[in-house]
Scaffold this motif. Structure first.
Motif, PDB file in Angstrom:
ATOM      1  N   ALA A   1       5.440   7.268   2.661  1.00 51.48           N
ATOM      2  CA  ALA A   1       5.678   6.563   1.241  1.00 51.48           C
ATOM      3  C   ALA A   1       6.741   7.101   0.839  1.00 51.48           C
ATOM      4  CB  ALA A   1       4.232   7.371   0.394  1.00 51.48           C
ATOM      5  N   ALA A   2       7.791   8.528   1.526  1.00 52.65           N
ATOM      6  CA  ALA A   2       8.524   8.691   1.391  1.00 52.65           C
ATOM      7  C   ALA A   2       9.559   8.380   1.182  1.00 52.65           C
ATOM      8  CB  ALA A   2       8.995  10.627   2.614  1.00 52.65           C
ATOM      9  N   PRO A   3      10.201   8.002   0.799  1.00 50.17           N
ATOM     10  CA  PRO A   3      11.602   6.928   0.604  1.00 50.17           C
ATOM     11  C   PRO A   3      10.867   6.829  -0.777  1.00 50.17           C
ATOM     12  CG  PRO A   3      11.189   6.634   3.222  1.00 50.17           C
ATOM     13  CD  PRO A   3      10.203   7.265   2.659  1.00 50.17           C
ATOM     14  N   PHE A   4       9.625   5.871  -1.026  1.00 50.54           N
ATOM     15  CA  PHE A   4       9.707   5.808  -2.724  1.00 50.54           C
ATOM     16  C   PHE A   4       9.363   6.498  -3.377  1.00 50.54           C
ATOM     17  CE2 PHE A   4       7.321   2.073   0.196  1.00 50.54           C
ATOM     18  CZ  PHE A   4       8.513   0.591   0.054  1.00 50.54           C
ATOM     19  N   ILE A   5       9.241   7.669  -2.772  1.00 47.22           N
ATOM     20  CA  ILE A   5       9.256   8.875  -3.502  1.00 47.22           C
ATOM     21  C   ILE A   5       9.848   9.401  -3.925  1.00 47.22           C
ATOM     22  CG2 ILE A   5       7.774  11.616  -3.492  1.00 47.22           C
ATOM     23  CD1 ILE A   5       5.533  10.174  -3.650  1.00 47.22           C
ATOM     24  N   TYR A   6      10.515   9.575  -2.908  1.00 46.04           N
ATOM     25  CA  TYR A   6      12.651   9.973  -3.867  1.00 46.04           C
ATOM     26  C   TYR A   6      12.927   9.170  -4.664  1.00 46.04           C
ATOM     27  CZ  TYR A   6      17.671  10.510  -2.825  1.00 46.04           C
ATOM     28  OH  TYR A   6      18.323  10.759  -2.888  1.00 46.04           O
ATOM     29  N   LEU A   7      12.321   8.058  -4.419  1.00 44.16           N
ATOM     30  CA  LEU A   7      13.160   6.667  -4.864  1.00 44.16           C
ATOM     31  C   LEU A   7      12.852   6.623  -6.649  1.00 44.16           C
ATOM     32  CD1 LEU A   7      12.989   3.350  -3.793  1.00 44.16           C
ATOM     33  CD2 LEU A   7      15.118   4.404  -4.421  1.00 44.16           C
ATOM     34  N   LEU A   8      11.655   7.364  -6.364  1.00 48.16           N
ATOM     35  CA  LEU A   8      11.237   7.419  -8.364  1.00 48.16           C
ATOM     36  C   LEU A   8      11.154   8.423  -8.384  1.00 48.16           C
ATOM     37  CD1 LEU A   8       7.498   6.259  -6.851  1.00 48.16           C
ATOM     38  CD2 LEU A   8       9.020   4.981  -8.794  1.00 48.16           C
TER      39      LEU A   8
ATOM     40  N   GLY B   1       0.619   9.191  -5.941  1.00 49.97           N
ATOM     41  CA  GLY B   1       1.010  10.004  -6.025  1.00 49.97           C
ATOM     42  C   GLY B   1       1.899  11.442  -7.142  1.00 49.97           C
ATOM     43  N   LEU B   2       2.704  10.517  -7.676  1.00 54.05           N
ATOM     44  CA  LEU B   2       3.709  10.803  -8.917  1.00 54.05           C
ATOM     45  C   LEU B   2       3.021  10.614 -10.092  1.00 54.05           C
ATOM     46  CD1 LEU B   2       7.259   9.877  -7.820  1.00 54.05           C
ATOM     47  CD2 LEU B   2       5.876  12.508  -7.654  1.00 54.05           C
ATOM     48  N   GLY B   3       1.173  10.052 -10.181  1.00 56.21           N
ATOM     49  CA  GLY B   3       0.828   9.670 -10.934  1.00 56.21           C
ATOM     50  C   GLY B   3       1.392   8.757 -12.466  1.00 56.21           C
ATOM     51  N   ILE B   4       1.742   7.027 -11.601  1.00 53.82           N
ATOM     52  CA  ILE B   4       2.840   6.439 -12.616  1.00 53.82           C
ATOM     53  C   ILE B   4       1.422   5.515 -12.617  1.00 53.82           C
ATOM     54  CG2 ILE B   4       4.860   4.650 -12.791  1.00 53.82           C
ATOM     55  CD1 ILE B   4       6.018   6.673 -10.190  1.00 53.82           C
ATOM     56  N   ASP B   5       1.715   4.933 -14.025  1.00 54.29           N
ATOM     57  CA  ASP B   5       0.874   4.345 -14.632  1.00 54.29           C
ATOM     58  C   ASP B   5       1.318   2.877 -14.610  1.00 54.29           C
ATOM     59  OD1 ASP B   5      -2.088   6.162 -15.679  1.00 54.29           O
ATOM     60  OD2 ASP B   5       0.538   7.039 -15.606  1.00 54.29           O
ATOM     61  N   ASN B   6       2.662   2.403 -14.745  1.00 58.18           N
ATOM     62  CA  ASN B   6       3.144   1.341 -15.892  1.00 58.18           C
ATOM     63  C   ASN B   6       4.059   1.098 -15.296  1.00 58.18           C
ATOM     64  OD1 ASN B   6       0.712   1.242 -17.417  1.00 58.18           O
ATOM     65  ND2 ASN B   6       2.391   2.998 -18.876  1.00 58.18           N
ATOM     66  N   LEU B   7       4.842   0.022 -15.233  1.00 66.10           N
ATOM     67  CA  LEU B   7       5.705  -0.417 -13.542  1.00 66.10           C
ATOM     68  C   LEU B   7       5.901  -2.197 -13.502  1.00 66.10           C
ATOM     69  CD1 LEU B   7       7.817   1.964 -13.407  1.00 66.10           C
ATOM     70  CD2 LEU B   7       7.026   1.655 -10.674  1.00 66.10           C
TER      71      LEU B   7
ATOM     72  N   HIS C   1      -3.395  18.870 -11.111  1.00 62.56           N
ATOM     73  CA  HIS C   1      -2.705  19.694 -11.720  1.00 62.56           C
ATOM     74  C   HIS C   1      -1.820  19.555 -11.592  1.00 62.56           C
ATOM     75  CE1 HIS C   1      -6.017  22.190 -14.400  1.00 62.56           C
ATOM     76  NE2 HIS C   1      -5.530  20.590 -14.390  1.00 62.56           N
ATOM     77  N   ARG C   2      -1.466  19.225  -9.525  1.00 65.09           N
ATOM     78  CA  ARG C   2      -0.725  19.449  -9.109  1.00 65.09           C
ATOM     79  C   ARG C   2       0.175  17.986  -8.966  1.00 65.09           C
ATOM     80  NH1 ARG C   2      -1.233  23.198  -5.595  1.00 65.09           N
ATOM     81  NH2 ARG C   2      -0.331  22.342  -3.654  1.00 65.09           N
ATOM     82  N   LEU C   3       0.061  17.574 -10.041  1.00 67.12           N
ATOM     83  CA  LEU C   3       1.474  16.353 -10.095  1.00 67.12           C
ATOM     84  C   LEU C   3       2.925  17.159 -10.343  1.00 67.12           C
ATOM     85  CD1 LEU C   3      -0.685  13.279 -11.882  1.00 67.12           C
ATOM     86  CD2 LEU C   3      -0.429  12.933  -9.456  1.00 67.12           C
ATOM     87  N   PRO C   4       3.891  16.702  -9.588  1.00 67.10           N
ATOM     88  CA  PRO C   4       4.789  17.207 -10.239  1.00 67.10           C
ATOM     89  C   PRO C   4       5.040  16.732 -11.899  1.00 67.10           C
ATOM     90  CG  PRO C   4       5.560  15.062  -8.433  1.00 67.10           C
ATOM     91  CD  PRO C   4       3.887  15.469  -8.836  1.00 67.10           C
ATOM     92  N   LEU C   5       5.747  17.378 -12.562  1.00 63.75           N
ATOM     93  CA  LEU C   5       5.871  17.170 -13.908  1.00 63.75           C
ATOM     94  C   LEU C   5       6.688  16.206 -14.263  1.00 63.75           C
ATOM     95  CD1 LEU C   5       6.612  21.406 -14.878  1.00 63.75           C
ATOM     96  CD2 LEU C   5       4.264  19.546 -15.228  1.00 63.75           C
ATOM     97  N   ALA C   6       6.853  15.551 -15.594  1.00 60.32           N
ATOM     98  CA  ALA C   6       7.554  14.725 -16.063  1.00 60.32           C
ATOM     99  C   ALA C   6       8.835  15.023 -16.439  1.00 60.32           C
ATOM    100  CB  ALA C   6       6.518  13.181 -17.048  1.00 60.32           C
ATOM    101  N   GLU C   7       9.806  14.562 -17.345  1.00 59.64           N
ATOM    102  CA  GLU C   7      10.820  14.982 -17.275  1.00 59.64           C
ATOM    103  C   GLU C   7      10.289  15.316 -18.991  1.00 59.64           C
ATOM    104  OE1 GLU C   7      14.157  12.381 -16.952  1.00 59.64           O
ATOM    105  OE2 GLU C   7      14.622  12.268 -15.190  1.00 59.64           O
TER     106      GLU C   7
ATOM    107  N   GLU D   1       0.878  -1.289   0.139  1.00 54.19           N
ATOM    108  CA  GLU D   1      -0.097  -0.372   0.143  1.00 54.19           C
ATOM    109  C   GLU D   1       1.420   1.035  -0.472  1.00 54.19           C
ATOM    110  OE1 GLU D   1       0.175  -1.788   3.949  1.00 54.19           O
ATOM    111  OE2 GLU D   1      -0.323  -2.614   2.343  1.00 54.19           O
ATOM    112  N   HIS D   2       1.379   1.285   1.119  1.00 59.13           N
ATOM    113  CA  HIS D   2       2.836   2.708   0.951  1.00 59.13           C
ATOM    114  C   HIS D   2       3.440   2.539  -0.685  1.00 59.13           C
ATOM    115  CE1 HIS D   2       3.413   1.894   5.464  1.00 59.13           C
ATOM    116  NE2 HIS D   2       1.960   2.222   5.377  1.00 59.13           N
ATOM    117  N   LEU D   3       3.938   1.557  -0.781  1.00 55.84           N
ATOM    118  CA  LEU D   3       4.954   1.853  -3.086  1.00 55.84           C
ATOM    119  C   LEU D   3       3.386   2.446  -3.601  1.00 55.84           C
ATOM    120  CD1 LEU D   3       6.566   1.791  -4.522  1.00 55.84           C
ATOM    121  CD2 LEU D   3       6.597  -1.163  -4.377  1.00 55.84           C
TER     122      LEU D   3
END
Length: 304
Positions: free
Chosen positions: A108-115, A86-92, A298-304, A78-80
Motif C-alpha cells: 500500500a506504500a505507493p498509494f500512501i505516497y500518492l494520497l 491508514g490515512l482516514g480518508i472517507d470520501n473519494l 490519534h495516530r492518523l496523519p494530520l490533514a492540511e 484491497e491495497h488501495l
C-alpha cells in the motif's frame, strides 16, 4: 469534532494489474462529504460508478473484487482500500481505465505516497465510525475470523505455512494502532506467492502481471527477490494490510478488535456481511471532541 476527509486535489498514476496484466491509469479525485468511496470505470461507455460496499464483493479469488449485477468489475481493491483506512480518508472517487487496480509494488506504500502528495483535507461533516458492540465470528474448518468490542482498533492475525521461508520468523502478529503506525509497520508489506502456483494462476487468468517488482516470490525453500524481505514477518504483515483493506470496504473505520487465523478475502467479507446483518452487534458513532476518540485513531496523519 472529528471530521470526514478527502483529498485536496486530484492525483494520477499508471501501473499494471496484478492478475489481468493490463496497463491501467488510476486517478484519485476529491469527493463530497457522505459520498463514500466510489470507483468509476472511465473506459466504459457510458461510464459506470460502483460504490465500495461489502455486498458487491462477489469475487475473492486471490483478491477482493467488486462485481455489479450487470457484471461490471472493479478488481484488486484491497491495497488501495487499506491505504484509505491508514490515512482516514472517507470520501473519494477512484477513476480507472481497466477492470483492476494497478498493483504498484505489491504493497500500500505507493498509494500512501500518492494520497499524501495530493494532500488530505478535513470536511465539514463528522466522521462516522462503526462501533462493534458484540462478538461476530465466521468459522470454516480450521480457519476463522472475529470482530469483538474494543476501545480502539487492533488486528491480530496468524498464518500457517509449513515452508522454510515462513518458519524463519513468527507467523502471528498483533498490532494495536494506539501504539503503532500503519504507515511504518504495515503499509510497506508486499503480497506474496509461490512459484509452483504461477502456472495454475495463469491458467485461471490470474497473476498475469506479477513479477519480482510487485510481489514476493517463493520457491521450494527461499524468497527469490534479490532484496529479500522488508520485515522478517512481512508475510503476515501483508495479511494484516489485506484485512484492513477488506474491512474498510464497509465504508467506515471500525472501533473493534479484529482477529483471525488463516483468513482471506472471502472470510473477511463474510464477516462484514454477518456484522451488517446483525443490527444489535454494531452502531454508528461520531465524536464532537477529539479527546473522546479512541487513541488508535490519534495516530492518523494530520490533514492540511
Amino acid at each position: 469534532m472529528i471530521l470526514q476527509r478527502t483529498l485536496a486535489q486530484a492525483v494520477t498514476a499508471t501501473g499494471v494489474g496484478l492478475h489481468s496484466g493490463e496497463r491501467v491509469k488510476l486517478t484519485l479525485r476529491p469527493a463530497a462529504p457522505d459520498s463514500g468511496i466510489v470507483f468509476r470505470r472511465t473506459d466504459l461507455d457510458p461510464v459506470v460508478d460502483v460504490r465500495a460496499e461489502p455486498a458487491l464483493v462477489n469475487d475473492t479469488r486471490l483478491s477482493s473484487t467488486l462485481v455489479t449485477d450487470t457484471g461490471v468489475r472493479i478488481g484488486t481493491i484491497e491495497h488501495l482500500m487499506s491505504a484509505f483506512a491508514g490515512l482516514g480518508i472517507d470520501n473519494l472517487v477512484i477513476e480507472v481505465t481497466a477492470a483492476e487496480m494497478p498493483i504498484m509494488d505489491g504493497s500500500a506504500a505507493p498509494f500512501i505516497y500518492l494520497l499524501q502528495s495530493a494532500g488530505i483535507v478535513d470536511q465539514a461533516k463528522p466522521k462516522r465510525f462503526i462501533r462493534v458492540k458484540q462478538p461476530i465470528e465466521v468459522v470454516e474448518g480450521d480457519k476463522w475470523v472475529k470482530l469483538e468490542p474494543y476501545a480502539g482498533f487492533s488486528v491480530e492475525l496468524s498464518i500457517e505455512f509449513n515452508h522454510p521461508a515462513f518458519n524463519r520468523a513468527p507467523q502471528q502478529v498483533r498490532i494495536d494502532f494506539s501504539g503503532h503506525s500503519y504507515i511504518d509497520e504495515i503499509s510497506r508489506a508486499r503480497t506474496f506467492g509461490f512459484m509452483h502456483e504461477v502456472e495454475y494462476m495463469k491458467s485461471q487468468g490470474l497473476g498475469l502481471g506479477g513479477n519480482l517488482n510487485n510481489a514476493i516470490v517463493i520457491d521450494d525453500e527461499y524468497v527469490l527477490n534479490p532484496e529479500g524481505l522488508r520485515f522478517p514477518d512481512e508475510f503476515v504483515r501483508h495479511k494484516i494490510l489485506d484485512a484492513i483493506g477488506d474491512l474498510y470496504i464497509v465504508g467506515h473505520p471500525l472501533i473493534a478488535a479484529f482477529s483471525g487465523h488463516k483468513s482471506g478475502h472471502a472470510m473477511n467479507n463474510a464477516l462484514l456481511r454477518k456484522l451488517l446483518a446483525t443490527p444489535s452487534a454494531w452502531e454508528f458513532v461520531s465524536f464532537a471532541d477529539a479527546i473522546d476518540v479512541p487513541s488508535s485513531f490519534h495516530r492518523l496523519p494530520l490533514a492540511e
